[in-house]
Design an enzyme around this catalytic site. Structure first.
Site, PDB file in Angstrom:
ATOM      1  N   LYS A   1      -8.570  -4.707  -2.255  1.00  0.00           N
ATOM      2  CA  LYS A   1      -7.151  -4.429  -2.443  1.00  0.00           C
ATOM      3  C   LYS A   1      -6.326  -5.597  -1.930  1.00  0.00           C
ATOM      4  O   LYS A   1      -6.596  -6.049  -0.827  1.00  0.00           O
ATOM      5  CB  LYS A   1      -6.862  -3.150  -1.672  1.00  0.00           C
ATOM      6  CG  LYS A   1      -5.437  -2.845  -1.415  1.00  0.00           C
ATOM      7  CD  LYS A   1      -5.353  -1.605  -0.590  1.00  0.00           C
ATOM      8  CE  LYS A   1      -3.894  -1.509  -0.196  1.00  0.00           C
ATOM      9  NZ  LYS A   1      -3.613  -0.734   0.904  1.00  0.00           N
TER      10      LYS A   1
ATOM     11  N   LYS B   1      -9.224  -5.538   2.588  1.00  0.00           N
ATOM     12  CA  LYS B   1      -7.814  -5.238   2.392  1.00  0.00           C
ATOM     13  C   LYS B   1      -7.029  -6.407   2.942  1.00  0.00           C
ATOM     14  O   LYS B   1      -7.039  -6.678   4.140  1.00  0.00           O
ATOM     15  CB  LYS B   1      -7.460  -3.955   3.118  1.00  0.00           C
ATOM     16  CG  LYS B   1      -5.990  -3.677   3.142  1.00  0.00           C
ATOM     17  CD  LYS B   1      -5.721  -2.281   3.623  1.00  0.00           C
ATOM     18  CE  LYS B   1      -4.249  -2.071   3.813  1.00  0.00           C
ATOM     19  NZ  LYS B   1      -3.941  -0.709   4.208  1.00  0.00           N
TER      20      LYS B   1
HETATM   21  C1  PBG Z   1      -1.927   2.159   4.455  1.00  0.00           C
HETATM   22  C2  PBG Z   1      -1.900   1.872   2.997  1.00  0.00           C
HETATM   23  C3  PBG Z   1      -1.102   0.935   2.359  1.00  0.00           C
HETATM   24  C4  PBG Z   1      -1.411   1.025   1.000  1.00  0.00           C
HETATM   25  C5  PBG Z   1      -2.370   2.006   0.841  1.00  0.00           C
HETATM   26  N1  PBG Z   1      -2.668   2.517   2.087  1.00  0.00           N
HETATM   27  C6  PBG Z   1      -0.055   0.047   2.906  1.00  0.00           C
HETATM   28  C7  PBG Z   1      -0.418  -1.057   3.780  1.00  0.00           C
HETATM   29  O1  PBG Z   1      -1.563  -1.258   4.144  1.00  0.00           O
HETATM   30  O2  PBG Z   1       0.482  -1.794   4.179  1.00  0.00           O
HETATM   31  C8  PBG Z   1      -0.767   0.171  -0.047  1.00  0.00           C
HETATM   32  C9  PBG Z   1      -0.952   0.643  -1.451  1.00  0.00           C
HETATM   33  C10 PBG Z   1       0.015   0.053  -2.412  1.00  0.00           C
HETATM   34  O3  PBG Z   1       0.711  -0.937  -2.151  1.00  0.00           O
HETATM   35  O4  PBG Z   1       0.077   0.590  -3.506  1.00  0.00           O
HETATM   36  N2  PBG Z   1      -1.747   3.514   4.715  1.00  0.00           N
END
Ligand code: PBG
Length: 328
Positions: A252, A197
């Site tokens: 992601k 991520k």
């Molecule tokens: C954290 C989380 C995020 C997303 C999914 N789970 C935000 C982050 O990590 O800042 C982002 C998903 C998206 O942008 O569609 N709970």
């Protein structure tokens, strides 16, 4: 994935021949629909930076899920938006919190035919907007956060979650969650680990959707991955997660990390999930709203590239839109 059409020497390439040779790389069943459910909401509210995506009330959440299921979608990623936020993100583990209630209504209505995959994190629930518990100096405290993740995992599993999706990128989170789930008897609750991520600007619209702003304008670079680093780091994280008990690993954002998807595909065996995130949605929505690019073609192109790079499944805000077209 489809036979290479340029190797067909003589046969005329009609649409039927293309279909016969498998030109489609994904089906609605491979798509996970993410949905936001807002505590106390009486009607759905459109998210300004994500036109066409809503913060749902419980009623509209179920109606949408019903529609998604009728077009072949079998999994919903659930993001609860609570009314009350505090330093420890209390609502994240409240048995009657919005995520827990959403899971229960979904499972009551659909049983095993629709998977409930809640996010397991603190940012949506904390008043400081970070994914973890803050220590004395305002830094995220990894181990205190793991204690909270254990409590949240139990509460989500207890509400009927099929798979929990820890997205906070804390060290040891998958192992901690696996152990507590097993200890409490939830041995068949799966873990979809956000392994690779990246600390990306593409999550901006998501923060509108869950009403989060990071205290003091901070960022998540101390716990998310550096975008500009080598992809070997992503593989290492994914392997650690698999060793700790992850059933699926996630990459992601998807579209800017296709190389990482392909790299993981070649090197690990568990299913790979790609998340086409909020900012990827917004870019497509905005450019097509302006008439600069064709929305439908762009959605298909982006999803095909994600699956062609090796993803087994994708979380995408376009899931229902594209399923409506593909189904049947
Ligand atoms: C954290 C989380 C995020 C997303 C999914 N789970 C935000 C982050 O990590 O800042 C982002 C998903 C998206 O942008 O569609 N709970």
């Amino acid at each position: 994935m489809g036979y290479p059409l340029n190797r067909m020497r003589r046969t005329r390439l009609t649409p039927a021949i293309r279909a016969l040779l498998g030109s489609s790389t994904y089906r609605p069943q491979n798509l996970i629909l993410p949905m936001f459910v807002r505590e106390g909401a009486e009607s759905p509210k459109e998210i300004p930076s994500m036109p066409g995506v809503f913060q749902h009330s419980l009623t509209s959440f179920i109606q949408y899920a019903e529609r998604a299921q009728s077009f072949g979608i079998q999994a919903i990623a659930i993001f609860g938006v609570p009314m009350h936020k505090d330093a420890r993100g209390s609502e994240a583990s409240n048995p009657n919190g919005i995520t827990q209630v959403a899971i229960r209504v979904l499972k009551d209505r659909f049983g095993d035919s629709l998977l409930a995959i809640p996010d397991l994190c603190l940012d949506e629930f904390s008043d400081h907007g970070h994914c973890g518990i803050l220590g004395q100096n305002g830094e995220v405290d990894n181990d205190k956060t793991l204690d909270r993740y254990r409590e949240i995992a139990i509460s989500l599993a207890n509400s009927g979650a099929d798979i929990v999706a820890p997205s906070g990128m804390m060290d040891g989170q998958v192992g901690a969650i696996r152990q507590v789930l097993d200890d409490e008897g939830y041995t068949d609750c799966g873990i979809l680990a956000y392994s690779a991520k990246y600390a990306s600007c593409l999550y901006g619209p998501f923060r509108d959707a869950v009403e989060v702003s990071i205290q003091g304008g901070g960022d998540r670079k101390s716990y998310q991955q550096d975008i500009f680093r080598d992809k070997r780091e992503a593989l290492l994280e994914a392997k650690l997660d698999v060793d700790e008990g992850a059933d699926f690993v996630m990459v992601k954002p998807a579209g800017t990390n296709l190389d990482v998807i392909a790299h993981l595909r070649e090197n690990i065996d568990v299913p790979i999930c790609a998340y086409q995130v909020s900012g990827e949605y917004s870019m497509i929505a905005a450019a097509s709203a302006k008439g600069w690019l064709d929305r439908n073609s762009l959605i298909k192109e982006s999803l095909h590239s994600i699956f062609r790079s090796g993803a087994d499944m994708a979380i995408t805000y376009f899931a229902l839109e594209i399923a409506e077209e593909l189904y049947g």
